[in-house]
Design a protein around this motif. Sequence first.
Motif, short mmCIF file in Angstrom:
data_model
loop_
_atom_site.label_atom_id
_atom_site.label_comp_id
_atom_site.label_asym_id
_atom_site.label_seq_id
_atom_site.Cartn_x
_atom_site.Cartn_y
_atom_site.Cartn_z
N ILE A 147 -8.47 -0.64 9.83
CA ILE A 147 -8.08 -0.56 8.70
C ILE A 147 -8.83 0.51 7.76
CG2 ILE A 147 -8.54 -1.82 6.43
CD1 ILE A 147 -8.33 -4.48 7.86
N GLU A 148 -9.95 0.86 8.27
CA GLU A 148 -10.41 2.17 7.51
C GLU A 148 -9.65 3.31 8.07
OE1 GLU A 148 -15.18 0.97 7.25
OE2 GLU A 148 -14.47 2.02 8.78
N PHE A 149 -9.33 3.48 9.22
CA PHE A 149 -8.53 4.43 9.85
C PHE A 149 -7.15 4.93 9.23
CE2 PHE A 149 -6.64 7.35 12.99
CZ PHE A 149 -7.40 8.49 12.95
N SER A 150 -6.55 3.60 9.19
CA SER A 150 -5.11 3.52 8.46
C SER A 150 -5.14 3.77 7.02
CB SER A 150 -4.53 1.97 8.75
OG SER A 150 -4.30 1.85 10.16
N LYS A 151 -6.12 3.20 6.37
CA LYS A 151 -6.15 3.92 5.12
C LYS A 151 -6.84 5.45 4.99
CE LYS A 151 -9.05 2.44 0.77
NZ LYS A 151 -10.17 1.80 0.37
N LEU A 152 -7.39 5.77 5.48
CA LEU A 152 -7.63 7.19 5.71
C LEU A 152 -6.43 8.10 5.90
CD1 LEU A 152 -9.67 9.70 5.89
CD2 LEU A 152 -9.62 9.56 8.31
N ALA A 155 0.81 -1.33 0.11
CA ALA A 155 0.09 -0.10 0.02
C ALA A 155 0.98 1.24 -0.06
CB ALA A 155 -0.97 0.14 1.31
N LYS A 156 1.96 1.05 0.89
CA LYS A 156 2.78 2.43 0.94
C LYS A 156 3.50 2.61 -0.62
CE LYS A 156 7.53 3.64 2.68
NZ LYS A 156 8.49 3.08 3.68
N ALA A 157 3.99 1.60 -1.09
CA ALA A 157 4.73 1.56 -2.58
C ALA A 157 3.58 2.32 -3.48
CB ALA A 157 5.23 0.21 -2.98
N GLU A 158 2.25 1.81 -3.56
CA GLU A 158 1.27 2.26 -4.37
C GLU A 158 1.10 3.86 -4.20
OE1 GLU A 158 -3.39 1.92 -5.18
OE2 GLU A 158 -2.34 0.17 -4.12
N MET A 159 1.12 4.36 -3.15
CA MET A 159 1.09 5.82 -2.69
C MET A 159 2.17 6.43 -3.22
SD MET A 159 -1.92 6.11 -1.78
CE MET A 159 -1.81 8.05 -1.31
N GLU A 178 -4.06 7.55 2.53
CA GLU A 178 -4.74 8.24 1.34
C GLU A 178 -4.85 9.63 1.50
OE1 GLU A 178 -7.98 5.84 0.27
OE2 GLU A 178 -6.84 4.33 -0.27
N GLU A 179 -5.24 10.23 2.69
CA GLU A 179 -5.49 11.73 2.78
C GLU A 179 -4.40 12.25 3.44
OE1 GLU A 179 -8.29 12.87 1.75
OE2 GLU A 179 -9.03 10.90 1.01
N ALA A 180 -3.50 11.60 4.25
CA ALA A 180 -2.37 12.39 4.74
C ALA A 180 -1.07 11.96 4.48
CB ALA A 180 -2.63 12.51 6.26
N GLY A 181 -0.93 10.89 3.74
CA GLY A 181 0.33 10.16 3.42
C GLY A 181 1.10 9.55 4.53
N ILE A 182 0.50 9.16 5.46
CA ILE A 182 1.14 8.68 6.58
C ILE A 182 0.79 7.24 6.82
CG2 ILE A 182 0.82 8.83 9.20
CD1 ILE A 182 -0.04 11.59 8.95
N VAL A 183 1.94 6.32 7.13
CA VAL A 183 1.48 4.82 7.25
C VAL A 183 1.51 4.73 8.86
CG1 VAL A 183 2.58 2.65 7.09
CG2 VAL A 183 2.87 4.21 5.14
N ALA A 184 0.40 3.97 9.20
CA ALA A 184 0.26 3.46 10.66
C ALA A 184 -0.19 2.06 10.51
CB ALA A 184 -0.82 4.45 11.60
N THR A 185 -0.21 1.26 11.41
CA THR A 185 -0.44 -0.03 11.49
C THR A 185 -1.95 -0.22 12.13
OG1 THR A 185 1.91 -0.89 11.68
CG2 THR A 185 0.20 -2.23 11.87
N PRO A 186 -2.80 -0.62 11.37
CA PRO A 186 -4.22 -1.22 11.80
C PRO A 186 -4.03 -1.97 12.93
CG PRO A 186 -3.88 -2.23 9.66
CD PRO A 186 -2.78 -1.55 9.93
N GLY A 187 -4.92 -1.85 14.26
CA GLY A 187 -4.61 -2.82 15.29
C GLY A 187 -5.11 -4.07 15.08
N TYR A 203 -8.46 -8.43 18.89
CA TYR A 203 -8.62 -7.57 20.01
C TYR A 203 -7.83 -6.35 19.71
CZ TYR A 203 -11.11 -11.12 22.08
OH TYR A 203 -12.14 -12.23 22.47
N GLY A 204 -7.30 -6.47 18.60
CA GLY A 204 -6.49 -5.07 18.27
C GLY A 204 -7.41 -4.15 17.45
N GLU A 205 -8.64 -4.40 17.34
CA GLU A 205 -9.69 -3.66 16.62
C GLU A 205 -9.90 -2.30 17.59
OE1 GLU A 205 -10.66 -1.78 14.28
OE2 GLU A 205 -11.17 -3.71 13.25
N GLY A 206 -10.12 -1.22 16.79
CA GLY A 206 -10.22 0.00 17.61
C GLY A 206 -9.10 0.64 17.99
N TYR A 207 -8.04 0.21 17.53
CA TYR A 207 -6.64 0.83 17.80
C TYR A 207 -5.55 0.97 16.66
CZ TYR A 207 -7.43 0.23 22.60
OH TYR A 207 -7.93 0.28 23.98
N ILE A 208 -4.85 1.84 16.56
CA ILE A 208 -3.86 1.95 15.46
C ILE A 208 -2.47 2.03 16.29
CG2 ILE A 208 -5.14 2.68 13.49
CD1 ILE A 208 -3.70 5.35 14.01
#
Length: 385
Positions: free
Chosen positions: A334-339, A20-24, A342-351, A357-362
């Motif tokens: 995943i949606e927040f990481s994608k946001l 995903a990073k390479a694509e951006m 795609e909108e800020a050019g920042i890579v963060a890992t979806p929980g 049980y990592g859902e709800g975090y990045i």
Amino acid sequence: MYAERINALPPYLFATIDEAKAEMMNKGVDVIDLGVGDPDQATPEHIIESMCEAVKDPVNHKYPSYSGLIDFREAAATWLKNEKGIDVDPVTETLTMIGSKEGVAHIPLAFINPGDIALVPDPAYPVYKIGTQFAGGTPYIMPLLKENSFLPDLKNIPQDVLKKAKLMFLNYPNNPTSATATKDFFKEVVDFAKENNIIVIHDNAYSEMVYDEYNAPNFLDVDGAKDVGIELYSLSKTYNMTGWRIAFAVGNSDIISGLGKVKSNIDSGAFDAIQRAGITALTSSQQCVADMNNLYTKRRDTLLKGLNQMGLDVKPPKATFYVWAPIPEKYTSIEFSKLLLEEAGIVATPGVGFGEYGEGYIRFALTRSVERIGEAVERMEKLEL
């Protein structure tokens, strides 16, 4: 074509993020990568110089010892005594590993039979679960929840699970949550393991990445811990040696022997020159570690200030170089990481990439300069959340 164990694997989290990073980047986006936990600073010069000297020495060009150079194991044992006050025998209770990931993946092969259970935290480093599955075992998920300070609730594990459980994986300071454990918790683990005849594997890769004068407790520092388990220490994050692949396991001699038997049939040991460099890292001044922690502290504080200004309630981690941030409820991780990408050019890992049980975090990694983290904060502040 592939074996069932391969077909059953999910896509490896960090490989997917890299794609995903390479694509951006191919679209011309200036990406700030706060995803994978790979230090951005160089390995300290004195370690590099030691490696260069060792590479030139023909004595290091042969097959290494399966269990590792005795000099390296003695250096590891001395470091453990000096830094942690823990005594281990360098011959029978210490083993060189080709990075701690290799050790984590191979340990289930030594102790898990098909049908056996390994107690695996969630969210967690994916290899605990995958290593268990490769050995034919069944992972039993121990949820790491905020209300339990991201520690597993051992009392909540059913008796029918405990009858089949052979291994327990733990990791404190923790990836991805950056949570820390107390010595009292480790004592509870030792008592629990003795009562249920369970082997404890404590992955202590982030033991030295601590802030604000905090010292992380060690599993082996608890009375009786060596009776039931081992601890894995990595030079990767401590000395910026991720690509060098060097670590060591210490603790119970029977467990160490079991891991050693697997390794002797699968790999040929760590390159002696890298072990020589590892000796230098462990026996030289540890000021380079303190300097890195000071640098990460500044990065942590810069990121936390921005995240909290955005309305994300993030507490300062006492250890690791990760920030585990809760996200707005209207998004999945995943949606927040994608946001962010795609909108800020920042890579963060979806929980959720670390388990359900990592859902709800990045997870943010503090592996970019203060200036770049500050720029990431400025970009995030412009997002409409």
